[in-house]
Motif scaffolding. Sequence first.
Motif, PDB file in Angstrom:
ATOM      1  N   THR A 214      -6.962  -7.907  -2.978  1.00  0.00           N
ATOM      2  CA  THR A 214      -8.094  -8.582  -1.764  1.00  0.00           C
ATOM      3  C   THR A 214      -7.832  -8.982  -0.581  1.00  0.00           C
ATOM      4  O   THR A 214      -8.334  -9.778  -0.036  1.00  0.00           O
ATOM      5  N   THR A 215      -5.693  -9.127  -0.071  1.00  0.00           N
ATOM      6  CA  THR A 215      -5.564  -9.713   0.930  1.00  0.00           C
ATOM      7  C   THR A 215      -6.269  -9.299   1.926  1.00  0.00           C
ATOM      8  O   THR A 215      -6.153 -10.501   3.270  1.00  0.00           O
ATOM      9  N   ALA A 216      -6.801  -8.042   2.144  1.00  0.00           N
ATOM     10  CA  ALA A 216      -6.918  -7.683   3.596  1.00  0.00           C
ATOM     11  C   ALA A 216      -8.257  -7.775   3.678  1.00  0.00           C
ATOM     12  O   ALA A 216      -8.792  -7.038   4.735  1.00  0.00           O
TER      13      ALA A 216
ATOM     14  N   SER B   9      -3.698   4.304   1.653  1.00  0.00           N
ATOM     15  CA  SER B   9      -3.161   4.656   0.299  1.00  0.00           C
ATOM     16  C   SER B   9      -4.064   5.965   0.791  1.00  0.00           C
ATOM     17  O   SER B   9      -4.478   7.176  -0.354  1.00  0.00           O
ATOM     18  N   LEU B  10      -5.781   5.802   1.715  1.00  0.00           N
ATOM     19  CA  LEU B  10      -6.209   5.979   1.598  1.00  0.00           C
ATOM     20  C   LEU B  10      -6.187   7.350   2.722  1.00  0.00           C
ATOM     21  O   LEU B  10      -5.895   7.142   3.822  1.00  0.00           O
TER      22      LEU B  10
ATOM     23  N   PHE C 170      -3.818  -0.164  -4.506  1.00  0.00           N
ATOM     24  CA  PHE C 170      -2.559  -1.220  -3.296  1.00  0.00           C
ATOM     25  C   PHE C 170      -3.442  -1.848  -2.694  1.00  0.00           C
ATOM     26  O   PHE C 170      -4.523  -2.123  -2.295  1.00  0.00           O
ATOM     27  N   GLN C 171      -2.919  -2.634  -1.962  1.00  0.00           N
ATOM     28  CA  GLN C 171      -2.691  -3.760  -0.981  1.00  0.00           C
ATOM     29  C   GLN C 171      -3.960  -3.607  -0.204  1.00  0.00           C
ATOM     30  O   GLN C 171      -5.273  -4.074   0.302  1.00  0.00           O
TER      31      GLN C 171
ATOM     32  N   GLY D  81       8.589 -11.379  -1.269  1.00  0.00           N
ATOM     33  CA  GLY D  81       9.664 -11.453  -1.247  1.00  0.00           C
ATOM     34  C   GLY D  81      10.324 -11.817  -2.793  1.00  0.00           C
ATOM     35  O   GLY D  81      11.533 -11.550  -3.355  1.00  0.00           O
ATOM     36  N   SER D  82       9.183 -12.384  -3.700  1.00  0.00           N
ATOM     37  CA  SER D  82      10.030 -12.994  -5.123  1.00  0.00           C
ATOM     38  C   SER D  82       9.726 -11.901  -6.102  1.00  0.00           C
ATOM     39  O   SER D  82      11.001 -11.614  -7.101  1.00  0.00           O
ATOM     40  N   GLY D  83       9.464 -10.062  -5.510  1.00  0.00           N
ATOM     41  CA  GLY D  83       9.595  -9.911  -6.298  1.00  0.00           C
ATOM     42  C   GLY D  83       8.265  -8.572  -7.244  1.00  0.00           C
ATOM     43  O   GLY D  83       8.640  -7.761  -8.093  1.00  0.00           O
ATOM     44  N   LYS D  84       7.424  -9.418  -6.608  1.00  0.00           N
ATOM     45  CA  LYS D  84       5.934  -8.874  -7.794  1.00  0.00           C
ATOM     46  C   LYS D  84       6.157  -8.120  -6.726  1.00  0.00           C
ATOM     47  O   LYS D  84       5.540  -6.819  -8.316  1.00  0.00           O
ATOM     48  N   SER D  85       5.713  -7.002  -5.952  1.00  0.00           N
ATOM     49  CA  SER D  85       5.247  -5.361  -5.886  1.00  0.00           C
ATOM     50  C   SER D  85       6.554  -4.400  -6.244  1.00  0.00           C
ATOM     51  O   SER D  85       6.735  -3.618  -6.686  1.00  0.00           O
ATOM     52  N   VAL D  86       7.614  -4.672  -5.947  1.00  0.00           N
ATOM     53  CA  VAL D  86       8.519  -4.395  -7.101  1.00  0.00           C
ATOM     54  C   VAL D  86       8.477  -4.005  -8.387  1.00  0.00           C
ATOM     55  O   VAL D  86       8.789  -3.028  -8.710  1.00  0.00           O
ATOM     56  N   THR D  87       8.311  -4.856  -8.803  1.00  0.00           N
ATOM     57  CA  THR D  87       8.185  -4.719 -10.653  1.00  0.00           C
ATOM     58  C   THR D  87       6.901  -3.956 -10.653  1.00  0.00           C
ATOM     59  O   THR D  87       6.869  -3.038 -11.398  1.00  0.00           O
TER      60      THR D  87
END
Length: 325
Positions: A179-181, A99-100, A93-94, A42-48
């Motif tokens: 790599t989180t998934a 995305s595919l 993307f994550q 929620g700190s804004g990384k993805s929005v950036t």
Amino acid sequence: MTLTVRDLHVAFETRGGRVNALRGVNLSVAPGETLGIVGESGSGKSVTAQAIMGLIDLPGRIEAGSITWNGKSLLEGDGYGTSVWGREISMIFQDPMTSLNPLMTIGAQICEVLTQHLGMTAEQARERAVDLLAAVGISGPRRRVDQYPHEFSGGMRQRAMIAMSIACNPKVLIADEPTTALDVTVQAQILDLLAELQSGLGLAIILITHDLGTVAGLCQRVAVMYSGRIVESQSVDAIFERPQHPYTQGLLRSTPRLDEPATRLLSIEGTPPSLMQADDGCAFRKRCPIAADACKEMPPLVTEGAVQIACHFPGRPAWQARQAG
Ligand SMILES: Nc1ncnc2c1ncn2[C@@H]1O[C@H](COP(=O)(O)OP(=O)(O)OP(=O)(O)O)[C@@H](O)[C@H]1O
Ligand SMILES: [Mg+2]
């Protein structure tokens, strides 16, 4: 070839109220550099990342600030952004499964990028797609190119996404939690692949993660985000040795290190403030052990040599030393 973000403000008008997701983000990436962006959920990384890629859509809006590539604004309506996104600046993307396209072969999806952006013929694109799959470490690329996403393992899907993202020889690659998934072994392989591509292609990479350990392995510089702002940025080596911001110091206390004996991991108590409230002070002050009256005023991001820091008391030890245990 520098990507520069200046004082970027992004807000979302939601039914529950206005969410001030970015409240003055400043960063830049030079050619060949790998910048890590870390911070809590929620700190804004993805929005950036979305803002850099021109992906902020209603109910979101860029309210202020600039994003420039080679000194030219990506946000003006003159089409410059459209000529850069997906080509010179691209993103992985994550979660590759979302995305595919499940109904198209991997090859067809890569070819689509190549024919659209580079104007290749179908035949040229297919050859290049095979080469790209080989380049990202997929064996038997000539057979694999005609397979569908569900025939690929998770790690191979992420490799295919990376192949797609480098198809147009980008200068900057943004990887949002790539790599989180994936399970740990595959994570390491994907990070190795990114490092390889970085040195081989001279790519600049922005790696978004909430894990400082990942950053240590791959990045030269790291920017720490908190509550919609960058609170600290410096070289990875320096940040592990001399974290300046109390939040960074806290993050490091909760990150295991391989080069130190096992220590108890300590988390930072409390939660970030609501992004709905307008607050002029330092967003970390309610959780900060050394907060003082001065912190009711927002500390600006100050550049001192290679260090950028937004704190009224930079470098002051905020937490007690870690306990062995
Ligand atoms: N489409 C949207 N509508 C409303 N709010 C949004 C939207 N997208 C993001 N936000 C809000 O913006 C803030 C920043 O979100 P962002 O996705 O950038 O966080 P993040 O740092 O990437 O977190 P994570 O580590 O969980 O991925 C969050 O409070 C989020 O709820
Ligand atoms: Mg995110």
